[in-house]
Design a protein around this motif. Structure first.
Motif, PDB file in Angstrom:
ATOM      1  N   ALA A   1      13.511  -2.173   4.565  1.00 42.45           N
ATOM      2  CA  ALA A   1      12.853  -3.204   5.377  1.00 42.45           C
ATOM      3  C   ALA A   1      11.644  -3.802   4.668  1.00 42.45           C
ATOM      4  CB  ALA A   1      12.422  -2.611   6.719  1.00 42.45           C
ATOM      5  N   ASN A   2      11.436  -3.414   3.403  1.00 40.17           N
ATOM      6  CA  ASN A   2      10.298  -3.914   2.621  1.00 40.17           C
ATOM      7  C   ASN A   2       8.964  -3.729   3.344  1.00 40.17           C
ATOM      8  OD1 ASN A   2      12.211  -4.693   0.767  1.00 40.17           O
ATOM      9  ND2 ASN A   2      12.106  -6.873   1.260  1.00 40.17           N
ATOM     10  N   PRO A   3       8.618  -2.493   3.716  1.00 40.07           N
ATOM     11  CA  PRO A   3       7.365  -2.277   4.448  1.00 40.07           C
ATOM     12  C   PRO A   3       6.153  -2.577   3.580  1.00 40.07           C
ATOM     13  CG  PRO A   3       8.306  -0.185   3.748  1.00 40.07           C
ATOM     14  CD  PRO A   3       9.322  -1.235   3.424  1.00 40.07           C
ATOM     15  N   ARG A   4       5.091  -3.020   4.197  1.00 45.58           N
ATOM     16  CA  ARG A   4       3.857  -3.318   3.463  1.00 45.58           C
ATOM     17  C   ARG A   4       3.045  -2.051   3.212  1.00 45.58           C
ATOM     18  NH1 ARG A   4       5.808  -6.748   1.955  1.00 45.58           N
ATOM     19  NH2 ARG A   4       5.004  -5.781   0.085  1.00 45.58           N
ATOM     20  N   VAL A   5       3.218  -1.031   4.079  1.00 42.66           N
ATOM     21  CA  VAL A   5       2.530   0.247   3.895  1.00 42.66           C
ATOM     22  C   VAL A   5       3.565   1.361   3.928  1.00 42.66           C
ATOM     23  CG1 VAL A   5       0.745   1.814   4.729  1.00 42.66           C
ATOM     24  CG2 VAL A   5       0.468  -0.659   5.051  1.00 42.66           C
ATOM     25  N   VAL A   6       3.539   2.221   2.914  1.00 45.34           N
ATOM     26  CA  VAL A   6       4.446   3.367   2.809  1.00 45.34           C
ATOM     27  C   VAL A   6       3.593   4.609   2.593  1.00 45.34           C
ATOM     28  CG1 VAL A   6       6.407   4.363   1.570  1.00 45.34           C
ATOM     29  CG2 VAL A   6       6.177   1.877   1.748  1.00 45.34           C
ATOM     30  N   ALA A   7       4.011   5.733   3.176  1.00 49.39           N
ATOM     31  CA  ALA A   7       3.228   6.956   3.053  1.00 49.39           C
ATOM     32  C   ALA A   7       3.938   7.992   2.205  1.00 49.39           C
ATOM     33  CB  ALA A   7       2.931   7.537   4.436  1.00 49.39           C
ATOM     34  N   ASN A   8       3.148   8.674   1.374  1.00 48.92           N
ATOM     35  CA  ASN A   8       3.586   9.910   0.731  1.00 48.92           C
ATOM     36  C   ASN A   8       3.579  11.009   1.786  1.00 48.92           C
ATOM     37  OD1 ASN A   8       4.260   9.948  -2.000  1.00 48.92           O
ATOM     38  ND2 ASN A   8       2.479  11.133  -2.605  1.00 48.92           N
TER      39      ASN A   8
ATOM     40  N   VAL B   1       0.842  -1.195   0.000  1.00 48.90           N
ATOM     41  CA  VAL B   1       0.000   0.000   0.000  1.00 48.90           C
ATOM     42  C   VAL B   1       0.879   1.248   0.000  1.00 48.90           C
ATOM     43  CG1 VAL B   1      -1.800   1.277   1.227  1.00 48.90           C
ATOM     44  CG2 VAL B   1      -1.780  -1.241   1.291  1.00 48.90           C
ATOM     45  N   ILE B   2       0.608   2.172  -0.921  1.00 52.52           N
ATOM     46  CA  ILE B   2       1.241   3.484  -0.931  1.00 52.52           C
ATOM     47  C   ILE B   2       0.153   4.501  -0.633  1.00 52.52           C
ATOM     48  CG2 ILE B   2       2.529   5.179  -2.281  1.00 52.52           C
ATOM     49  CD1 ILE B   2       3.746   2.832  -3.811  1.00 52.52           C
ATOM     50  N   ASP B   3       0.248   5.102   0.540  1.00 52.54           N
ATOM     51  CA  ASP B   3      -0.811   5.950   1.073  1.00 52.54           C
ATOM     52  C   ASP B   3      -0.509   7.420   0.784  1.00 52.54           C
ATOM     53  OD1 ASP B   3      -2.759   7.232   2.491  1.00 52.54           O
ATOM     54  OD2 ASP B   3      -2.161   6.485   4.465  1.00 52.54           O
ATOM     55  N   ALA B   4      -1.327   8.034  -0.073  1.00 54.13           N
ATOM     56  CA  ALA B   4      -1.181   9.454  -0.387  1.00 54.13           C
ATOM     57  C   ALA B   4      -2.311  10.274   0.215  1.00 54.13           C
ATOM     58  CB  ALA B   4      -1.139   9.663  -1.900  1.00 54.13           C
ATOM     59  N   THR B   5      -2.989   9.714   1.254  1.00 52.28           N
ATOM     60  CA  THR B   5      -4.117  10.418   1.857  1.00 52.28           C
ATOM     61  C   THR B   5      -3.704  11.313   3.005  1.00 52.28           C
ATOM     62  OG1 THR B   5      -4.609   8.704   3.511  1.00 52.28           O
ATOM     63  CG2 THR B   5      -5.592   8.436   1.311  1.00 52.28           C
ATOM     64  N   GLY B   6      -2.492  11.122   3.539  1.00 48.39           N
ATOM     65  CA  GLY B   6      -2.071  11.861   4.721  1.00 48.39           C
ATOM     66  C   GLY B   6      -2.537  11.243   6.016  1.00 48.39           C
ATOM     67  N   ALA B   7      -3.074  10.016   5.952  1.00 45.84           N
ATOM     68  CA  ALA B   7      -3.619   9.378   7.148  1.00 45.84           C
ATOM     69  C   ALA B   7      -2.607   8.493   7.875  1.00 45.84           C
ATOM     70  CB  ALA B   7      -4.845   8.536   6.778  1.00 45.84           C
ATOM     71  N   GLY B   8      -1.422   8.309   7.325  1.00 38.78           N
ATOM     72  CA  GLY B   8      -0.438   7.414   7.928  1.00 38.78           C
ATOM     73  C   GLY B   8       0.032   7.896   9.290  1.00 38.78           C
ATOM     74  N   GLY B   9       0.391   6.955  10.163  1.00 44.85           N
ATOM     75  CA  GLY B   9       0.854   7.284  11.497  1.00 44.85           C
ATOM     76  C   GLY B   9       2.366   7.259  11.600  1.00 44.85           C
ATOM     77  N   PRO B  10       2.911   7.465  12.821  1.00 43.94           N
ATOM     78  CA  PRO B  10       4.365   7.529  13.009  1.00 43.94           C
ATOM     79  C   PRO B  10       5.081   6.213  12.758  1.00 43.94           C
ATOM     80  CG  PRO B  10       3.196   7.584  15.117  1.00 43.94           C
ATOM     81  CD  PRO B  10       2.161   7.731  14.063  1.00 43.94           C
ATOM     82  N   ASP B  11       4.330   5.109  12.730  1.00 44.26           N
ATOM     83  CA  ASP B  11       4.954   3.813  12.465  1.00 44.26           C
ATOM     84  C   ASP B  11       5.025   3.492  10.979  1.00 44.26           C
ATOM     85  OD1 ASP B  11       2.171   3.741  12.477  1.00 44.26           O
ATOM     86  OD2 ASP B  11       2.103   1.590  12.876  1.00 44.26           O
ATOM     87  N   ILE B  12       4.456   4.350  10.153  1.00 50.11           N
ATOM     88  CA  ILE B  12       4.474   4.157   8.694  1.00 50.11           C
ATOM     89  C   ILE B  12       5.613   4.995   8.112  1.00 50.11           C
ATOM     90  CG2 ILE B  12       3.165   4.354   6.550  1.00 50.11           C
ATOM     91  CD1 ILE B  12       1.755   2.526   8.432  1.00 50.11           C
ATOM     92  N   PRO B  13       6.538   4.398   7.359  1.00 54.29           N
ATOM     93  CA  PRO B  13       7.621   5.205   6.785  1.00 54.29           C
ATOM     94  C   PRO B  13       7.097   6.202   5.756  1.00 54.29           C
ATOM     95  CG  PRO B  13       7.685   2.953   5.928  1.00 54.29           C
ATOM     96  CD  PRO B  13       6.663   2.964   7.020  1.00 54.29           C
ATOM     97  N   VAL B  14       7.610   7.444   5.823  1.00 52.54           N
ATOM     98  CA  VAL B  14       7.322   8.444   4.796  1.00 52.54           C
ATOM     99  C   VAL B  14       8.557   8.527   3.898  1.00 52.54           C
ATOM    100  CG1 VAL B  14       5.631   9.790   6.067  1.00 52.54           C
ATOM    101  CG2 VAL B  14       8.039  10.285   6.361  1.00 52.54           C
ATOM    102  N   VAL B  15       8.336   8.592   2.584  1.00 54.37           N
ATOM    103  CA  VAL B  15       9.449   8.426   1.652  1.00 54.37           C
ATOM    104  C   VAL B  15       9.380   9.441   0.521  1.00 54.37           C
ATOM    105  CG1 VAL B  15      10.561   6.847   0.005  1.00 54.37           C
ATOM    106  CG2 VAL B  15       9.636   5.956   2.160  1.00 54.37           C
TER     107      VAL B  15
END
Length: 335
Positions: free
Chosen positions: A116-123, A91-105
């Motif tokens: 670390a091959n995360p399953r969820v990544v945030a814009n 999942v690549i999240d571009a909604t701005g809803a990701g938390g501090p445990d989600i990497p922003v890239v």
């Protein structure tokens, strides 16, 4: 390898731009599913030369999807990301809803966050993307200590209805119509609104808090960040006025050389009339542009600069697709 891709919030401004960017950059796509909820379901949109029918996000089978892009307009994005990731979807999240445990890239800045091959990544939010690209090459030559930023944000960041409100209010000024704000707290035409996102108890808005939290995560290190976000009567194109302080002197010449050699940046800075970038000129462009680079005598080892970019492209959709491209290069996308 080709991937089964879904885009939630696909009919919105950012969703459409993600679909368009995937086609433009020829991302390896086995299939693309456009997802939405409510009245948007059943409509059609284009992906390259193909027409895609918008399906209901609530009924989608996530086990049949390898990669999900979540655009603004996605319902319950945190729950949706968890559900999709649990089914094996990246999942690549571009909604701005990701938390501090989600990497922003931002791939040009911190691609190592994907190791670390995360399953969820945030814009990150668009302002943080622009700032990270602008300051990353400068941080390499002088330790970044403090950033004061004023982010001038276009109405497209609030969606299509916000763009329509700017258009109708602008037209209304010339025929003496009364402005009745619906998308914003005050009239946006011929005006500035220092309010982007809900206010917190400390007086910062959500957007200001996001920039202050995401920028140090992108750049690394202990960086004090203060942001003021202002909604401006511009349709597309975000700009940030930046004042940065370093732990050692950084000359203008060093800064210019570093920016010229940085990926994703274009230096457009002549000290004459018109020798700078404006938001209008960034529309449809991929780079983030740097202008007005100069020493800032009010800060210890300070520099001031102006950066601008298309908030729907590098400030949103393009960055999301580049994250997917980097994960593909690393073999981090599951099939």
């Amino acid at each position: 390898m080709s991937y089964r891709i879904a885009v939630s919030g696909a009919p919105g401004q950012m969703g459409r731009e993600i679909v368009k960017t995937l086609a433009e950059r020829d991302f390896p796509t086995a299939s693309l599913t456009a997802l939405a909820s409510g009245r948007a379901v059943g409509g059609t949109m284009s992906h390259g030369e193909q027409d895609v029918v918008v399906a209901a996000v609530e009924r989608h089978d996530w086990s049949a999807t390898d990669l999900l892009f979540m655009a603004p307009g996605t319902p319950a994005p945190v729950l949706l990301a968890r559900r999709a990731a649990a089914a094996g979807c990246t999942v690549i999240d571009a909604t701005g809803a990701g938390g501090p445990d989600i990497p922003v890239v931002v791939p040009e800045v911190n691609p190592g966050a994907l190791s670390a091959n995360p399953r969820v990544v945030a814009n990150p939010v668009a302002g943080a993307i622009l700032l990270a690209l602008a300051l990353h090459p400068l941080q390499a030559i002088g330790g970044l200590v403090r950033v004061v930023a004023t982010s001038l944000q276009p109405v497209s960041g609030a969606g299509r209805d916000a763009m329509d409100e700017l258009f109708s209010q602008t037209r209304g000024v010339f025929v003496n119509d009364q402005a009745n704000p619906e998308q914003f707290t005050k009239p946006i035409a011929f005006n500035l609104i220092p309010h982007v996102g809900a206010f917190g108890e400390d007086g910062r808005t959500e957007e200001e808090e996001a920039i202050a939290e995401e920028l140090p995560r992108l750049l690394g290190g202990q960086i004090a960040v203060t942001a003021t976000c202002v909604r401006v009567p511009v349709f597309i194109g975000q700009s940030v006025a930046v004042h940065a302080s370093f732990d050692r002197p950084v000359s203008e010449a060093e800064a210019r050389e570093a920016i010229r050699g940085a990926q994703g940046l274009t230096l457009l800075d002549r000290r004459d009339d018109g020798g700078y970038i404006t938001p209008l000129e960034t529309v449809g462009e991929d780079p983030v542009f740097i202008s007005r680079l100069r020493a800032d005598p009010a800060l210890p080892h300070g520099l001031a600069l102006w950066c601008a970019g298309d908030n729907l492209r590098k400030g949103g959709a393009l960055n999301a697709v580049q994250i997917a491209e980097e994960m593909d290069r690393r073999g981090a996308l599951r099939q």
